[in-house]
Motif scaffolding. Sequence first.
Motif, PDB file in Angstrom:
ATOM      1  N   PHE A 218       0.601  -1.174  -0.072  1.00 24.94           N
ATOM      2  CA  PHE A 218       0.043  -0.024   0.073  1.00 24.94           C
ATOM      3  C   PHE A 218       0.949   1.288   0.025  1.00 24.94           C
ATOM      4  CE2 PHE A 218      -1.817   3.672   2.178  1.00 24.94           C
ATOM      5  CZ  PHE A 218      -2.988   3.944   1.559  1.00 24.94           C
ATOM      6  N   TYR A 219       0.462   2.078  -0.862  1.00 24.14           N
ATOM      7  CA  TYR A 219       1.191   3.455  -0.701  1.00 24.14           C
ATOM      8  C   TYR A 219       0.267   4.700  -0.662  1.00 24.14           C
ATOM      9  CZ  TYR A 219       4.633   0.391  -3.298  1.00 24.14           C
ATOM     10  OH  TYR A 219       5.073  -0.650  -3.620  1.00 24.14           O
ATOM     11  N   SER A 220       0.884   5.561   0.315  1.00 22.93           N
ATOM     12  CA  SER A 220      -0.171   6.821   0.551  1.00 22.93           C
ATOM     13  C   SER A 220       0.130   7.824  -0.639  1.00 22.93           C
ATOM     14  CB  SER A 220       0.478   7.278   2.021  1.00 22.93           C
ATOM     15  OG  SER A 220      -0.470   8.396   2.203  1.00 22.93           O
ATOM     16  N   MET A 221      -0.855   8.335  -1.079  1.00 22.75           N
ATOM     17  CA  MET A 221      -0.853   9.187  -2.291  1.00 22.75           C
ATOM     18  C   MET A 221       0.284  10.261  -1.910  1.00 22.75           C
ATOM     19  SD  MET A 221      -1.397   9.464  -5.360  1.00 22.75           S
ATOM     20  CE  MET A 221      -1.733  10.579  -6.692  1.00 22.75           C
ATOM     21  N   ALA A 222       0.332  11.035  -0.710  1.00 21.28           N
ATOM     22  CA  ALA A 222       0.848  12.054  -0.265  1.00 21.28           C
ATOM     23  C   ALA A 222       2.435  11.758  -0.206  1.00 21.28           C
ATOM     24  CB  ALA A 222       0.537  12.854   0.793  1.00 21.28           C
ATOM     25  N   ALA A 223       2.717  10.390  -0.085  1.00 24.40           N
ATOM     26  CA  ALA A 223       4.100  10.121   0.008  1.00 24.40           C
ATOM     27  C   ALA A 223       4.689   9.944  -1.391  1.00 24.40           C
ATOM     28  CB  ALA A 223       4.188   8.794   0.695  1.00 24.40           C
ATOM     29  N   ILE A 224       3.848   9.368  -2.380  1.00 26.81           N
ATOM     30  CA  ILE A 224       4.023   8.869  -3.896  1.00 26.81           C
ATOM     31  C   ILE A 224       4.258  10.406  -4.490  1.00 26.81           C
ATOM     32  CG2 ILE A 224       2.992   8.473  -6.119  1.00 26.81           C
ATOM     33  CD1 ILE A 224       3.948   6.284  -4.402  1.00 26.81           C
TER      34      ILE A 224
END
Length: 402
Positions: A218-224
């Motif tokens: 899972f990847y948090s959008m704000a981290a991407i």
Amino acid sequence: MVIESTRLKHVHSDIRGPLYEEALRMEAEGTEVLKLNTGNPGKFGFEMPQSVRKALTERMAEAVPYCDVRGMKTAREAIVRYHLSRGIQHITPDDVFIGNGVSEAASMLMTALIGEGDEILVPSPCYSLWSNNAYLCGGKAVFYRCDPENGWNPEISDIKAKVTSRTKAILLINPNNPTGAVYAKKTLQNIAQIARENRLVILSDEIYDRLVMDETPFYSMAAIAPDVPTVTFNGLSKSHIICGFRCGWMVFSAPNGELDRVKDGVLKLASMRLCGNALTQLVIPDALADFESTKKMLVPGGRLYEQRRATLEGLSKIDGVSCVPNRAAMYTFPCIDREKFDFKDAGDFAMQFLHEKHILVIPGGGFDWTEDLRFRIVMLPEPDRITEAMEKLKDFLDSHRK
């Protein structure tokens, strides 16, 4: 007669709409109904973790006065630590607003961001909280397609095609409700690029990020996309079995202060309601430190894992039903081959299923999906009861074959 606001014209809440009202009528007449309409774990024997119970009982007196309109400082500090661990950069407690559930946080944010005639791109299928808030703000929800043939990932070409001069934001629901999908990293990168090129805000509803199974990344959008102005939504309702506590929050992340004016608007709205439920906020630090109580539900032998297994196995035995397995949350969104059955549409299927088998599910239209005949299953009853429900579904569909 007083006429309702025209902004309610497109608002719908099928999860607690006419089907739900019919189920309540049946129950009042003595019929037992299995309600698979809403993700409400406490109604199915799930219990709050001891970490939550302990924090609440030992610190109750701290919740007597009003707290900061943004939320208790200790709770906001814990939320910052959590999202920093998810890879979001350069956030502080002043970037966090705690609300009475993500529902209230979404309403405040949309009111501060979306004006008359503004457009927001929202997924189809979509949890109706978001589209409804767009309508209530005088804006327009523009639906982009999520592709069941690609694990329900958003269709990038469709998003690009629907950006206009009035588009202000893109909404993501990841992990997704109603499909249980977890979006691929490449999908998120592509969406971030669309936002970057068109100077759009990203709203990312990530409340199911702790309910991911099968070691799915899972990847948090704000981290991407740390350079793209983003508001991340999260909460404890499902991961810590406290839906009734109404515990949700939003986190602003944006370089160069692009969201400062929106944040100021949210501060005004938060001040109008004085503060969020302070009792709820007491438990946030301990809950976010307690990963084990959530994790044990998601592995073989855990309730959510086994309930998912029972649901998917049951669906796989029904000719004319297909399903993309969920990778997170407590939902799946199966498809019924309309050519094989006599239903007029998904609503007709759901109403007849309720009347004949006394099981309540929500048709795809409740999530703004009309492409084919689908419905959402909430996988919360014990595995044996889910298996029984899937057997009843099979019997029901067999009796409606053309």
